[in-house]
Design a protein around this motif. Structure first.
Motif, mmCIF file in Angstrom:
data_model
loop_
_atom_site.group_PDB
_atom_site.id
_atom_site.type_symbol
_atom_site.label_atom_id
_atom_site.label_comp_id
_atom_site.label_asym_id
_atom_site.label_seq_id
_atom_site.Cartn_x
_atom_site.Cartn_y
_atom_site.Cartn_z
ATOM 1 N N LEU A 166 0.830 -1.191 0.000
ATOM 2 C CA LEU A 166 0.000 0.000 0.000
ATOM 3 C C LEU A 166 0.874 1.254 0.000
ATOM 4 N N PRO A 167 0.405 2.335 -0.610
ATOM 5 C CA PRO A 167 1.147 3.604 -0.512
ATOM 6 C C PRO A 167 1.289 4.034 0.949
ATOM 7 N N ASP A 168 2.313 4.800 1.234
ATOM 8 C CA ASP A 168 2.556 5.263 2.600
ATOM 9 C C ASP A 168 1.342 5.996 3.150
ATOM 10 N N GLY A 169 1.006 5.680 4.391
ATOM 11 C CA GLY A 169 -0.075 6.380 5.070
ATOM 12 C C GLY A 169 -1.448 5.817 4.836
ATOM 13 N N VAL A 170 -1.579 4.806 3.958
ATOM 14 C CA VAL A 170 -2.890 4.244 3.625
ATOM 15 C C VAL A 170 -3.131 2.979 4.436
ATOM 16 N N THR A 171 -4.323 2.859 4.998
ATOM 17 C CA THR A 171 -4.737 1.628 5.668
ATOM 18 C C THR A 171 -6.016 1.129 5.017
ATOM 19 N N VAL A 172 -6.265 -0.165 5.144
ATOM 20 C CA VAL A 172 -7.433 -0.796 4.524
ATOM 21 C C VAL A 172 -8.239 -1.508 5.604
ATOM 22 N N LEU A 216 -16.034 -8.548 2.203
ATOM 23 C CA LEU A 216 -15.419 -8.458 0.876
ATOM 24 C C LEU A 216 -15.578 -7.061 0.274
ATOM 25 N N PHE A 217 -15.876 -6.075 1.115
ATOM 26 C CA PHE A 217 -16.023 -4.689 0.670
ATOM 27 C C PHE A 217 -14.974 -3.888 1.439
ATOM 28 N N HIS A 218 -13.823 -3.661 0.815
ATOM 29 C CA HIS A 218 -12.696 -3.026 1.485
ATOM 30 C C HIS A 218 -12.603 -1.558 1.099
ATOM 31 N N VAL A 219 -12.330 -0.719 2.093
ATOM 32 C CA VAL A 219 -12.109 0.701 1.833
ATOM 33 C C VAL A 219 -10.718 1.080 2.310
ATOM 34 N N ALA A 220 -10.104 2.018 1.587
ATOM 35 C CA ALA A 220 -8.781 2.531 1.950
ATOM 36 C C ALA A 220 -8.943 3.927 2.533
ATOM 37 N N THR A 221 -8.210 4.204 3.587
ATOM 38 C CA THR A 221 -8.305 5.509 4.237
ATOM 39 C C THR A 221 -6.915 6.078 4.495
ATOM 40 N N ARG A 225 -10.022 10.234 6.019
ATOM 41 C CA ARG A 225 -10.450 10.423 4.629
ATOM 42 C C ARG A 225 -10.481 9.086 3.889
ATOM 43 N N LEU A 226 -11.614 8.791 3.245
ATOM 44 C CA LEU A 226 -11.757 7.563 2.468
ATOM 45 C C LEU A 226 -11.258 7.835 1.047
ATOM 46 N N VAL A 227 -10.263 7.044 0.598
ATOM 47 C CA VAL A 227 -9.604 7.353 -0.669
ATOM 48 C C VAL A 227 -9.675 6.224 -1.695
ATOM 49 N N GLY A 228 -10.291 5.095 -1.362
ATOM 50 C CA GLY A 228 -10.376 4.010 -2.331
ATOM 51 C C GLY A 228 -11.299 2.913 -1.848
ATOM 52 N N LEU A 229 -11.710 2.078 -2.789
ATOM 53 C CA LEU A 229 -12.530 0.924 -2.424
ATOM 54 C C LEU A 229 -12.321 -0.194 -3.440
ATOM 55 N N VAL A 246 -10.615 4.765 -6.942
ATOM 56 C CA VAL A 246 -9.503 5.426 -6.255
ATOM 57 C C VAL A 246 -9.677 6.930 -6.416
ATOM 58 N N ASP A 247 -9.502 7.662 -5.331
ATOM 59 C CA ASP A 247 -9.561 9.118 -5.380
ATOM 60 C C ASP A 247 -8.516 9.632 -6.381
ATOM 61 N N PRO A 248 -8.856 10.624 -7.193
ATOM 62 C CA PRO A 248 -7.888 11.135 -8.177
ATOM 63 C C PRO A 248 -6.545 11.529 -7.580
ATOM 64 N N ASP A 249 -6.530 12.001 -6.330
ATOM 65 C CA ASP A 249 -5.262 12.385 -5.707
ATOM 66 C C ASP A 249 -4.343 11.191 -5.469
ATOM 67 N N LEU A 250 -4.917 9.991 -5.431
ATOM 68 C CA LEU A 250 -4.116 8.783 -5.164
ATOM 69 C C LEU A 250 -3.927 7.915 -6.402
#
Length: 312
Positions: A166-172, A216-221, A225-229, A246-250
């Motif tokens: 995962l990119p730095d700072g992101v948790t799922v 089976l529904f994972h979100v990235a934060t 801030r929620l940034v992906g799913l 995925v959020d455009p910033d990520l």
């Protein structure tokens, strides 16, 4: 030549239509594992026909159902009003003009509905056909419809999946119903400016989560801030990757690949004999198809999307 009567759809027609299409599934090239055109379930079929702007069944003089037609409409985010015509004719009744008649009837209904439309955007007729429906493709093309984009259904080839970092700072974590407002914001950002898209409202997103297998529904934060799913589901017929956002910033930072490989590792352990499927845009406008191919997905079938202008 048998003359078919078109009459309004009745709730009791749903199991009859289901049996009709099931009987001809092999001749139709129907795919029991499809995410794009799953085998019709009577209850889902009934709900879809009852929600349509127009829905009819075609019956012969003995009142046997030979096909159906429907029309439904929506407004896309760019203001385009779409009237989608759909239908089915059983193989014994094909090449007798019934499909053309159902199409013409649905277009006439769309023209009447269009007269009351108050929006300023373009108004179009839409039609769908897959590559195993040459008669449907030919009918649409002869009727002035032009292909505007393609969806592809893809299946994982079973090759081992190496989890990505995962990119730095992101948790799922697993999603919860409380994530609905954040998911709405993410969807609006991820799909902003894309053609052929209608933003689901908050109630539709809440209904999606309420029906989902949240494990089976994972979100990235990142922080709050929620940034992906990545959302998946499992049925007896298949495992489906329902959505990847995925959020455009990520974007272009490996988040989609990291979330997908984690999900695929989990799914591969429990897949048994069912396939893992997903569908995406064929022309790959944001690189999704390329990513899926790198992760072992291969195109199984193409679905063509047609449109033509509707005058008001």
């Amino acid at each position: 030549m048998t003359e078919h009567l078109l009459r309004p759809f009745r709730p009791g027609d749903a199991p009859v239509i289901h049996e009709l299409q099931a009987r001809h599934a092999k001749a139709d090239g129907a795919d029991p594992h499809s995410t794009m055109e799953p085998p019709p379930d009577p209850e889902r079929l009934r709900r879809a026909m009852e929600r349509a702007d127009w829905a009819v069944v075609a019956v012969d003089p003995s009142d046997s159902v030979a096909g159906w037609g429907s029309l439904r409409s929506w407004t896309e985010d760019d203001g385009t009003r779409v009237y989608l015509t759909d239908g089915y004719v059983a193989p014994p009744a094909r090449r007798r003009g019934l499909g053309r008649r159902l199409l013409r009837e649905s277009e006439a209904v769309a023209a009447r509905l269009c007269a009351g439309h108050t929006g300023n955007g373009p108004v179009v007729l839409g039609g769908n056909a897959s590559t195993v429906q040459p008669d449907r493709m030919a009918l649409l093309e002869r009727s002035g419809y032009r292909q505007v984009f393609t969806m592809v259904e893809m299946e994982h080839d079973g090759s081992p999946v190496r989890p990505r970092q995962l990119p730095d700072g992101v948790t799922v974590r697993a999603a919860t119903i409380a994530d609905v407002p954040a998911l709405a914001a993410l969807t609006a950002r991820a799909w902003a400016g894309r053609p052929y898209f209608a933003m689901p409202d908050v109630d539709e997103l809440r209904d999606w989560l309420s029906r989902s297998q949240l494990a089976l529904f994972h979100v990235a934060t990142i922080g709050e801030r929620l940034v992906g799913l990545v959302a998946a589901s499992r049925t007896p017929a298949r495992i489906e990757i329902e959505s990847v956002q995925v959020d455009p910033d990520l974007q272009r930072r490996g988040l989609a690949a990291a979330m997908l490989t984690r999900m695929l590792s989990t799914l591969s352990e429990q897949r048994g004999t069912v396939p893992i499927r997903l569908h995406t845009e064929g022309l790959d406008p944001v690189g999704a198809r390329s990513l899926y191919e790198r992760l072992g997905f291969q195109v199984f079938r193409e679905y063509r999307r047609y449109r033509k202008p509707l005058s008001r």
